[in-house]
Scaffold this active site. Structure first.
Site, PDB file in Angstrom:
ATOM      1  N   GLY A 182       0.818  -1.211   0.000  1.00  0.00           N
ATOM      2  CA  GLY A 182       0.000   0.000   0.000  1.00  0.00           C
ATOM      3  C   GLY A 182       0.851   1.260   0.000  1.00  0.00           C
ATOM      4  O   GLY A 182       0.555   2.227  -0.721  1.00  0.00           O
ATOM      5  N   ASP A 183       1.907   1.283   0.795  1.00  0.00           N
ATOM      6  CA  ASP A 183       2.823   2.422   0.810  1.00  0.00           C
ATOM      7  C   ASP A 183       3.496   2.601  -0.544  1.00  0.00           C
ATOM      8  O   ASP A 183       3.648   3.724  -1.037  1.00  0.00           O
ATOM      9  CB  ASP A 183       3.898   2.210   1.872  1.00  0.00           C
ATOM     10  CG  ASP A 183       3.413   2.494   3.280  1.00  0.00           C
ATOM     11  OD1 ASP A 183       2.634   3.447   3.452  1.00  0.00           O
ATOM     12  OD2 ASP A 183       3.804   1.761   4.198  1.00  0.00           O
ATOM     13  N   SER A 184       3.933   1.503  -1.133  1.00  0.00           N
ATOM     14  CA  SER A 184       4.664   1.589  -2.395  1.00  0.00           C
ATOM     15  C   SER A 184       3.767   2.098  -3.521  1.00  0.00           C
ATOM     16  O   SER A 184       4.198   2.907  -4.353  1.00  0.00           O
ATOM     17  CB  SER A 184       5.248   0.225  -2.761  1.00  0.00           C
ATOM     18  OG  SER A 184       6.181  -0.195  -1.788  1.00  0.00           O
TER      19      SER A 184
END
Length: 409
Positions: A182-184
C-alpha cells in the site's frame, strides 16, 4: 542554522538517461510512502533532500535492523538522496526549510493532515516562498473527508481499500503480502503526481500563464485510495451483479487454470494456462488430450467451473517432474510459467543480471564496508537499468552541504 536566500541554481546538462536532473525535491517524510516517491524521483536524476529529525532521523532506519545503526530497508528506500537534520518544530527549522523551498521544484510530505500548518508551513506560506512549488501530500485517508485526521499505516489502508479481503485462502482469515504494498503504490502515485504537475508547470511557462501555486492545488494521495485504485472491477462487479469477490488462495477469481503447483523436488512453479489456445497446448503437454478436446473447457467460464479438477490434473503432472523439467516443457509449448523465487534465486538469475536489475554497492555496517546487492531502477530507459549512485545516506550526512548551500557557515 540562520539561512539567507539560497543562490540561483544553474541547470545541469541535459541527460537522456536522467531526465529529472536539475530538479530539486525536498522530502519531509518518514517510513515508506513519501520516501518511495522521493526514491523514484532521485533514481532518474532529481536532487532529493531528505529532511530528518535531529539525532533519531527517519524511524525506518531501525526497521528490520540486523546490524549497525541503519537498516538496509532505509538504505534501499532512500537511495540517491541527501540527508539533512532539521527540527521542523522550531522557527529556525521552519525558516531553513523555506529557504530550501525557494529554489526547489517540489515538496513531498506524509505527515498527518494539518501537521505542517501547525509548524507554520501553511499553503499560504509555501505559496509565498515559491509560487511554482509542487506539493505532494501522502496520508492515510487524504487531506479531506471525515476520516482525514485519523492515523493509519499501509496495513490499515490495504484492509480499507479492499485488498486484504482478497489475499489468502478462503477457509482462513485474510493475510497480507510480505511487503508494504500500500505504501509503495501510494509512493508511485505521488511521484506521478509530481511529474504531472511539473509538466503542467512547463506548459504554463511556455504559454506565459499564471502558475498554479501551493495555495491553489496540491497532489493529495491517500493510502487507501491508492490501494483501491488497484482493485480492478471489485466495485463495478458488485454494483452491476451483486458479486462480492472472495479469497481464492493462489488462484485469481474467474480465471483458470492459474495457480502454483508443487514439483517433484519440493519447489513450486506458477503456471498461467488460462488463455483459450494456451490451455489446449498446456493440456496436451501434460498428457491430458481429453481435457484439451473437452468443449466445456474451451472457454474460461467453463474452466473456472471445473477449476478443482484442472488443478488436480496439473498437480498430478508437476509432482512427477523436477521444476527445471516442468519449466522446460512448458516453455517449449508456449505456456506461461515461472519459478517462485527467493532472494538468493533473484541474485543468481541471469535475466536479472542481464538488465542490471541487481546492482552492488558498498555499505558501511558496524564500521566494516560490505558489498551489498540492491534492486535496480525501474523503468529502463535503455538496454539496462541505470546505475545506482549511492545507498540511503547516514543521518545528517549532508548537514555541511546544507550550511554551505544556504550560506550559513
Amino acid at each position: 542554522m540562520h539561512p539567507t536566500d539560497p543562490p540561483h541554481r544553474d541547470p545541469p546538462p541535459l541527460d537522456p538517461l536522467r531526465p529529472l536532473a536539475g530538479l530539486r525535491v525536498v522530502e519531509l517524510g518518514n517510513y515508506i510512502a513519501a520516501p518511495t516517491a522521493g526514491r523514484l524521483l532521485a533514481d532518474f536524476g532529481a536532487e532529493v533532500i531528505k529532511v530528518e529529525r535531529p539525532r533519531t532521523g527517519d524511524e525506518l532506519r531501525t526497521w528490520r535492523l540486523y546490524a549497525g545503526d541503519t537498516s538496509l530497508l532505509y538504505r534501499t528506500i532512500n537511495r540517491g538522496k541527501r540527508s539533512v537534520e532539521i527540527d521542523l518544530r522550531t522557527d529556525e527549522g521552519r525558516d531553513t526549510v523555506l529557504a530550501l523551498l525557494r529554489t526547489s521544484d517540489a515538496l513531498l510530505e506524509n505527515f498527518r493532515p494539518g501537521t505542517l500548518d501547525r509548524w507554520g508551513l501553511t499553503r499560504e506560506v509555501l505559496a509565498e516562498a515559491n509560487p511554482e512549488l509542487v506539493v505532494a501530500r501522502v496520508s492515510a485517508f487524504g487531506q479531506t473527508g471525515p476520516m482525514s485526521q485519523r492515523p493509519g499505516f499501509a496495513a490499515v489502508a490495504e484492509g480499507f481499500g479492499g485488498m486484504r479481503e482478497l489475499v489468502g485462502d478462503p477457509d482462513r482469515p485474510p493475510v497480507r503480502v510480505g511487503v508494504s504494498i500500500g505504501d509503495s503504490i501510494a509512493g508511485l502515485y505521488a511521484a506521478f503526481g509530481v511529474v504531472m504537475s511539473l509538466f503542467d508547470r512547463e506548459r504554463r511557462r511556455a504559454a506565459d500563464a499564471d502558475p498554479v501555486t501551493p495555495r491553489d492545488r496540491h497532489v493529495d494521495v491517500a493510502l487507501h485510495e491508492a490501494v483501491f485504485s488497484m482493485m480492478e472491477s471489485l466495485v463495478p462487479d458488485f454494483s452491476a451483479f451483486d458479486v462480492l469477490r472472495e479469497r481464492t488462495g493462489g488462484r485469481m477469481e474467474g480465471i483458470a487454470p492459474s495457480n502454483a503447483y508443487l514439483c517433484a523436488d519440493d519447489v513450486s512453479v506458477v503456471i498461467a494456462g488460462n488463455g483459450d489456445s494456451i490451455f489446449v497446448r498446456f493440456m496436451r503437454t501434460i498428457g491430458r488430450d481429453d481435457l484439451a478436446e473437452d468443449p466445456d473447457l474451451a472457454g474460461n467460464a467453463g474452466r473456472w467451473a471445473r477449476r478443482d479438477d484442472l488443478d488436480d490434473a496439473i498437480a498430478s503432472w508437476t509432482r512427477t517432474l523436477p521444476r527445471a523439467e516442468v519449466l522446460r516443457l512448458l516453455d517449449d509449448a508456449g505456456v506461461p510459467a515461472g519459478p517462485i523465487y527467493r532472494a538468493d534465486d533473484i541474485i543468481a538469475d541471469e535475466q536479472y543480471r542481464a538488465r542490471a536489475m541487481v546492482q552492488e554497492m558498498r555499505v558501511e555496517i558496524d564500521g566494516e564496508e560490505r558489498t551489498v546487492a540492491f534492486p535496480g531502477i525501474v523503468p529502463l530507459l535503455g538496454d539496462t537499468s541505470l546505475p545506482l549512485t549511492h545507498p540511503g545516506p547516514d543521518l545528517g550526512a549532508d548537514n555541511d552541504w546544507l550550511r554551505s548551500e544556504l550560506g550559513s557557515g
